[in-house]
Structure formats: structure tokens, C-alpha cells
Design an enzyme around this catalytic site. Structure first.
Site, mmCIF file in Angstrom:
data_model
loop_
_atom_site.group_PDB
_atom_site.id
_atom_site.type_symbol
_atom_site.label_atom_id
_atom_site.label_comp_id
_atom_site.label_asym_id
_atom_site.label_seq_id
_atom_site.Cartn_x
_atom_site.Cartn_y
_atom_site.Cartn_z
ATOM 1 N N THR A 95 0.826 -1.214 0.000
ATOM 2 C CA THR A 95 0.000 0.000 0.000
ATOM 3 C C THR A 95 0.858 1.261 0.000
ATOM 4 O O THR A 95 0.339 2.355 -0.109
ATOM 5 C CB THR A 95 -0.879 0.050 1.268
ATOM 6 O OG1 THR A 95 -0.027 0.118 2.425
ATOM 7 C CG2 THR A 95 -1.767 -1.171 1.376
ATOM 8 N N TRP A 125 5.518 -0.497 6.149
ATOM 9 C CA TRP A 125 4.377 -0.203 5.270
ATOM 10 C C TRP A 125 3.994 1.271 5.213
ATOM 11 O O TRP A 125 2.996 1.634 4.598
ATOM 12 C CB TRP A 125 3.177 -1.074 5.637
ATOM 13 C CG TRP A 125 2.740 -1.057 7.074
ATOM 14 C CD1 TRP A 125 3.164 -1.891 8.057
ATOM 15 C CD2 TRP A 125 1.774 -0.191 7.682
ATOM 16 N NE1 TRP A 125 2.527 -1.600 9.242
ATOM 17 C CE2 TRP A 125 1.669 -0.550 9.034
ATOM 18 C CE3 TRP A 125 0.993 0.872 7.221
ATOM 19 C CZ2 TRP A 125 0.824 0.095 9.941
ATOM 20 C CZ3 TRP A 125 0.139 1.519 8.100
ATOM 21 C CH2 TRP A 125 0.064 1.132 9.437
ATOM 22 N N ASN A 168 5.234 -4.944 13.534
ATOM 23 C CA ASN A 168 5.246 -5.841 14.695
ATOM 24 C C ASN A 168 5.847 -7.198 14.346
ATOM 25 O O ASN A 168 5.898 -7.593 13.182
ATOM 26 C CB ASN A 168 3.824 -6.021 15.207
ATOM 27 C CG ASN A 168 2.892 -6.521 14.117
ATOM 28 O OD1 ASN A 168 2.447 -5.719 13.290
ATOM 29 N ND2 ASN A 168 2.616 -7.809 14.086
ATOM 30 N N ASP A 214 0.551 -5.950 18.693
ATOM 31 C CA ASP A 214 0.383 -5.454 17.319
ATOM 32 C C ASP A 214 0.661 -3.951 17.214
ATOM 33 O O ASP A 214 0.020 -3.257 16.436
ATOM 34 C CB ASP A 214 -1.037 -5.756 16.792
ATOM 35 C CG ASP A 214 -1.177 -5.469 15.308
ATOM 36 O OD1 ASP A 214 -0.180 -5.624 14.573
ATOM 37 O OD2 ASP A 214 -2.277 -5.061 14.882
ATOM 38 N N ASP A 241 2.898 -1.737 15.741
ATOM 39 C CA ASP A 241 3.954 -1.343 14.808
ATOM 40 C C ASP A 241 4.618 -0.045 15.283
ATOM 41 O O ASP A 241 3.973 0.783 15.928
ATOM 42 C CB ASP A 241 3.382 -1.025 13.423
ATOM 43 C CG ASP A 241 2.477 -2.098 12.889
ATOM 44 O OD1 ASP A 241 2.923 -2.842 12.030
ATOM 45 O OD2 ASP A 241 1.301 -2.150 13.320
#
Length: 527
Positions: free
Chosen positions: A172, A229, A247, A290, A292
Site C-alpha cells: 500500500t 508499510w 510488529n 500489534d 507497529d
């Protein structure tokens, strides 16, 4: 909403393709343009390499912003929300949703071209936009390819695979271009996969180097993950790129990956010529929630406690705000910017110390913040005049579970959000204290933040209102209901002496400016 509809009627609501649109084409973006973007451009995801998302434009001020009205709007006619950061080059805006790229006239909102790239693989969760260099665009497809397109018409010049979508990765990201390097990463933490940052040749797509965040898949007692990302930032003087990594995996089961799990949930400094790691700082050692650390590493030059510093600031998903010396990654400040209950404190290096009793467990653990984090992909902004780091935050609580039957692959547990709200927080980077806050409503906010040299903050709330606030105190000066959720970041640019503020909501791009007569007077005053 009435104000928005009146403005649409007054200025015309542009929908769909206009084949008769003038032949507006990008003339090319040079390295110099990327290093020093002019005020009539937005050539990088963040506006410039620093990630500050602070504009020097001053035509729209705290005094006249109440008169700001709609200049044009562009409807994509897609179900997907616009989450990308539109790039502006030579009067043309380039932006994306999954599988689609548009070129739109930034003065009128008329479409120049539209490129559709249908894909069936990969998660169509959203798309952050393209990168531009010379007369080419660089676009990551949902099935994890990198495409080079002709900026004049959207035709594909080459296409290379950057990750194997059949294994569970997707893309993305808006790539980061530094010199002769197009740098990309991929998404994907539903599977135990290796995160990376890769540099490719802008002319051919050939791989120049790759930095891997974690050991190869299958290495015993080590982690996988660390996907990059979101777009990184760059310091030309130090010639370092800064990137946040994702993560570790399995996500909620940390027992099978003992230790800190380097370099997941980390801020890394890489040499853009070689990809070699120069330093790393880990906001979330041994993450099991989770969180990141991909949030934007914002680069600021200034005094810190009376000493000139080249700093890196990050409001992290785990609820901590960090100020680092970006020459070496050493901590200058670590503090929280909302409710946090998962640590035993901060170690000598400024890293939070995870509390083992807060790891997901069969009987559940109450954790703050929730899985979405205190912040996330939403870009913050730094205002150099006030020294405020302004971030769209989400105080929140959730329950985390993990039991042996959840296994050691992918998510490996469960989490349930209990409550959250949105609040814009203005953090004094010298102390980490909140100087002001502005409530954004119940639920999770989605808008990024933009500040301007005239003293304005632009953002959005959870109800879908575009907002303009006073940077000094956070008070509302202007708002307009957009009719949908906001998941992009505001931008601003000046064309033909007129300042525009660009915002996205749902499937629509909105461009705002002062009325014709007023902007001429404001332009004279701003000179």
C-alpha cells in the site's frame, strides 16, 4: 453539510472522466525539487523529506480562515476511501485508491487521466499513494508489485514483483525516492513472513539492495515480521533514511520468539546508497499487542534543553512519544501521550520495559491502548514556531487473549476493543507535556494533521468534519461537514498566487480556498 452543498453548487462538482481536459502533463521532478519543494508542489508523501507536514504558506490565516470555501471537488466513484497523500507536480495532482490512480488538474479538479490496475490478490485495505521522479510515477500494487508509469498518460513502463502475494503479503506504500533509489516495503502480518526495505533502480526496476528486518523464515527461536508499510523520511546532510518497522509474528504469542525481537517495532537509520543499518531504536521491545513502530519519524533541527540537535520525533502506536538524536539514535526524551498500562517503566536507553503480566493470556488482559494504538498511520505535524508536535491520538482500552490452542502462526490470539475516543494533542517536545488538546469525538480518528506558518492546524474529527484550529491554543476557527469518514491527511499548495487546502473524505477530494476577491487581498498581505 449545508455549507458544503452550497459550495458544490456554486463552484461545480466535477465527477468522472473529462476527455476534453487540457493536456496538462508533468514536466519532471528533479532531485533538487525533492530536496527543496517549491510552494506550488507537494512532490513527496510528507510534502518534503522531513515528515514535518508544515507549510510556509501564509495566505490563509487565523483571521480569514472563517471565509474559506470550496474551490472544487473530485468524486472517484469508487467504494474505497481515499487514504492516499496526493502528490502535486506542475499543477497536476496524482492520487490513488487500491487498484486505481488518477491525475487531476489542481486548479479545477478536472480529470486528466485515470489508470485502473485490477488485482485479485492482496488485502485491499487502502493505498497511500504514488512517488514521482523525473516524468515517472512509482506505484505499489495491492498484489505487491512495483509499477513505473508514464506521468503524462499513466501507461505502465515496467512492473516488478516486490513480495509474494500468494504467501500473504500486499503493498500500500507510497515509495520514498532518494537520489537514484526507489525504496519500498510491503505489508502482511497475518502470516509469519520476513519484513524488508528494498531499493530499486528508477529506470529499470532492478534491485539495488535489500535490508531485512528479521531473520529468514524458519530460523529457530527467532521472530518474523517487521514489515515496513509507511513511507520513511530522509536527512540529506547525514545521508540517512529513517524508517519504522512493523510488529513481530506470531503477533500475540510472544513465547515462541524470546528476547527483544530485533528489528521489529523499531526505528531504523539506513544508508540509502547501500542499505546498511547505521543505528536502530526499538519503541516496543518484544511486542505482543500489534503495535507497529511505522509511525512517521519526524525530523526536526533545533535546540533541545539549550543545545543544538538534529532530532527525530515519533508518536508511537504503543502510546509513547520519543525524541531521539538522529545522528546516533540515542534517546533524549521518552514519555507517554495518553493512558498506557503495559510497561514496568523505561530503561536506561529510553525504551519502554514490557510488563510480562500484560502479555495476552487465556483469562484475558486489560490493556491500554487498544490494538489500533494511541496513534497509527495518521501523519502528525511539527510547528517550529511553537515547538508543538501535534498528533491525532486515540486513548483506548481493550482485552487481549492468547491460549495454546491459538498456535504459533499469524495472529495467534484475539483482542477485543472496549472503548476509544479521538483527541488532537499538542505535545511540547522539550518536556513531553501536553500543552493543549482538542476533542475529536467517540471512536477512532482517521485524519492526519497539517500546520502552516500563519498559525493554523488542519485536521478532521471522528464525525467527518474538516477542522481548522488555532495552533496557539487548539480552538476551532472553521469547520465543514464532509459527509463521510476522513482517512487522509490535509495538504496545502499555492498556484497562480492562490493558496488551496486539500482534504479527502470518503471517495472525494476537496480543495478549499479563500473567495476570489478576498484571496487577492490576502495574497498581497502575505508578501
Amino acid at each position: 453539510m449545508k455549507l458544503l452543498y452550497r459550495s458544490m453548487i456554486r463552484f461545480g462538482f466535477v465527477v468522472g472522466a473529462l476527455a476534453s481536459a487540457p493536456a496538462l502533463v508533468a514536466q519532471g521532478v528533479s532531485t533538487e525539487t525533492l530536496l527543496h519543494p517549491p510552494k506550488d508542489s507537494w512532490p513527496i508523501y510528507h510534502g518534503d523529506y522531513s515528515g514535518k507536514r508544515h507549510s510556509s504558506l501564509t495566505q490563509i490565516t487565523p483571521q480569514n480562515v472563517k471565509n474559506m470555501t470550496l474551490a472544487w471537488a473530485f468524486q472517484t466513484n469508487q467504494a474505497a476511501q481515499v487514504k492516499s497523500a496526493p502528490l502535486l507536480v506542475d499543477g497536476i495532482l496524482y492520487f490513488t485508491v487500491p487498484d486505481n490512480i488518477w491525475a487531476v488538474d489542481a486548479r479545477s479538479g478536472r480529470m486528466v487521466w485515470h489508470h485502473n490496475v485490477p488485482t485479485t490478490k492482496g488485502l485491499h485495505i487502502g493505498h497511500r499513494g504514488v512517488a514521482v521522479y523525473k516524468d515517472k510515477l512509482y506505484y505499489t500494487t495491492t498484489d505487491a508489485h512495483l509499477q513505473c508509469l508514464d506521468a503524462r498518460d499513466g501507461k505502465v513502463k515496467w512492473d516488478v514483483e516486490i513480495a509474494d502475494a500468494s504467501k500473504g503479503q500486499w503493498a500500500t506504500m507510497s515509495p520514498l525516492i532518494v537520489g537514484n533509489h526507489v525504496m519500498v516495503g510491503a505489508s502482511g502480518d497475518f502470516d509469519n513472513l520476513q519484513g524488508f526495505i528494498r531499493s530499486v533502480d528508477p529506470e529499470t526496476g532492478a534491485t539495488q539492495w535489500q535490508w531485512d528486518a528479521t531473520p529468514p523464515v524458519g530460523t529457530p527461536k527467532t521472530t518474523t515480521g517487521g514489515n515496513a508499510w509507511l513511507t520513511g523520511t530522509y536527512d540529506p546532510e547525514l545521508n540517512l533514511v529513517y524508517w519504522g518497522t512493523g510488529n513481530p509474528t506470531p503477533v500475540l504469542n510472544g513465547k515462541v520468539r524470546p528476547g527483544d525481537n530485533l528489528y521489529t517495532c523499531s526505528i531504523v537509520a539506513l544508508n540509502p546508497e547501500t542499505g546498511k543499518l547505521v543505528w536502530a531504536f526499538q519503541p516496543s521491545p518484544h511486542d505482543t499487542h500489534d503495535w507497529d513502530a511505522v509511525e512517521i519519524p519526524v525530523l526536526v533541527d533545533g535546540d533541545f534543553h539549550g543545545k543544538p540537535r538534529k532530532m527525530l520525533m515519533q508518536a508511537s502506536r504503543n502510546g509513547y512519544f520519543f525524541v531521539l538524536d538522529r545522528t546516533n539514535g540515542k534517546s533524549l526524551l521518552t514519555t507517554t501521550f495518553g493512558p498506557v498500562n503495559w510497561t514496568l517503566g523505561v530503561d536506561k536507553d529510553g525504551r519502554p520495559i514490557p510488563n510480562p503480566d500484560k502479555e495476552p493470556a487465556p483469562d484475558g488482559r486489560l490493556i491500554a491502548p487498544d490494538e489500533g494504538g494511541m496513534t497509527n498511520y495518521r501523519s502528525p505535524s511539527f510547528d517550529p514556531k511553537t515547538g508543538l508536535f501535534i498528533v491525532s491520538a486515540a486513548p483506548s482500552y481493550s482485552l487481549y487473549f492468547a491460549k495454546p490452542a491459538d498456535g504459533t502462526y499469524g495472529w495467534a490470539g484475539a483482542d477485543y476493543g472496549l472503548w476509544k475516543k479521538g483527541v488532537l494533542e499538542a505535545i511540547d517536545y522539550q518536556t513531553g507535556k501536553i500543552r493543549w488538546s482538542h476533542e475529536l469525538g467517540e471512536g477512532g480518528p482517521g485524519s492526519g494533521v497539517l500546520t502552516t506558518a500563519s498559525g493554523l492546524v488542519f485536521s478532521g474529527d471522528t464525525a467527518g468534519n474538516f477542522l481548522a484550529l488555532d495552533t496557539a491554543n487548539g480552538k476551532t476557527l472553521w469547520h465543514a461537514y464532509s459527509g463521510s469518514g476522513i482517512n487522509g491527511g490535509p495538504e496545502t499548495y499555492e498556484l497562480d498566487g492562490r493558496q488551496y487546502v486539500l482534504m479527502t473524505s470518503g471517495s472525494v477530494l476537496f480543495a478549499w480556498s479563500l473567495p476570489e476577491a478576498e484571496h487577492a487581498g490576502a495574497a498581497r498581505a502575505a508578501k
